[in-house]
Enzyme design. Structure first.
Site, mmCIF file in Angstrom:
data_model
loop_
_atom_site.group_PDB
_atom_site.id
_atom_site.type_symbol
_atom_site.label_atom_id
_atom_site.label_comp_id
_atom_site.label_asym_id
_atom_site.label_seq_id
_atom_site.Cartn_x
_atom_site.Cartn_y
_atom_site.Cartn_z
ATOM 1 N N GLU A 1 5.816 -9.364 15.794
ATOM 2 C CA GLU A 1 5.258 -9.782 17.082
ATOM 3 C C GLU A 1 5.601 -11.262 17.331
ATOM 4 O O GLU A 1 6.039 -11.632 18.404
ATOM 5 C CB GLU A 1 3.751 -9.569 17.035
ATOM 6 C CG GLU A 1 3.108 -9.480 18.391
ATOM 7 C CD GLU A 1 1.615 -9.260 18.277
ATOM 8 O OE1 GLU A 1 1.135 -8.862 17.196
ATOM 9 O OE2 GLU A 1 0.936 -9.516 19.286
ATOM 10 N N ARG B 1 0.816 -1.222 0.000
ATOM 11 C CA ARG B 1 0.000 0.000 0.000
ATOM 12 C C ARG B 1 0.844 1.264 0.000
ATOM 13 O O ARG B 1 0.347 2.349 -0.299
ATOM 14 C CB ARG B 1 -1.002 -0.030 1.166
ATOM 15 C CG ARG B 1 -2.096 -1.077 0.962
ATOM 16 C CD ARG B 1 -3.018 -1.160 2.162
ATOM 17 N NE ARG B 1 -2.323 -1.546 3.372
ATOM 18 C CZ ARG B 1 -2.050 -2.796 3.736
ATOM 19 N NH1 ARG B 1 -2.445 -3.794 2.994
ATOM 20 N NH2 ARG B 1 -1.396 -3.049 4.846
#
Ligand code: AMP
Length: 177
Positions: A100, A63
């Site tokens: 993460e 994006r």
């Protein structure tokens, strides 16, 4: 709130639990349906950097490609695509960074970032700052300079700007949450 900020936050679509439970995904693609707003966003992204020297705009897959290229065109400078591992066909420079859970690798063509150039890093959204700081590492590995960071959206509660500030204090967005 500026009218651009209002129009952009109105256009952004919130998608709960995408791509996994607990994430509120900020979908910026509805902006692309409005060519006038798309052009205004391009101008709004460039504005904070208009008195600075920018030699190239680096956009982060995928994006970050939408407005990264539009900004580079408007500034009349090269556009540098940074992609996930294994997508770029020529010789690449890689940087591994922590997620993460686990890690990820991003790549850039080894000749795309010119030594000594001032590079503006762009993505649609800043969350924890891991992706943008990994892109900054690619710039620094090539002895180039990070001129600043540009996003449509900054999620302030994830404190990504704390991660990016030591790299460049020039961190700008159109909307913040
Ligand atoms: P981070 O590395 O944590 O700053 O994450 C930023 C990257 O993940 C960007 O490429 C974003 O497009 C994407 N991202 C992270 N969180 C969101 C979210 N809530 N909505 C949309 N995109 C997100």
């Amino acid at each position: 709130m500026s009218s651009l900020e209002a129009k952009v936050s109105e256009a952004i679509r919130d998608i709960p639990d995408f791509p996994k439970p607990g994430i509120l995904f900020k979908d910026i693609t509805p902006i692309l349906e409005d060519h006038q707003l798309t052009a205004e966003v391009t101008d709004g992204l460039i504005k904070p950097f208009e008195n600075m020297q920018i030699d190239a705009v680096l956009g982060i897959e995928s994006r970050g490609f939408f407005w990264g290229l539009l900004m580079a065109q408007k500034l009349k400078v090269p556009f540098i695509p940074v992609r996930k591992e294994g997508k770029l066909p020529y010789k690449t420079l890689k940087h591994e960074y922590d997620l993460e859970y686990g890690s990820a690798v991003i790549e850039v063509h080894e000749d795309a970032i010119k030594e000594g150039s001032k590079v503006l890093i762009h993505d649609d959204l800043l969350a924890t700052g891991g992706t943008a700081s990994a892109a900054a590492s690619l710039v620094q590995k090539r002895q180039a300079e990070v001129a600043g960071f540009s996003f449509l959206v900054i999620l302030n509660f994830l404190k990504g700007t704390d991660v990016l500030k030591p790299i460049s204090p020039q961190i700008h967005s159109i909307v913040e949450y």
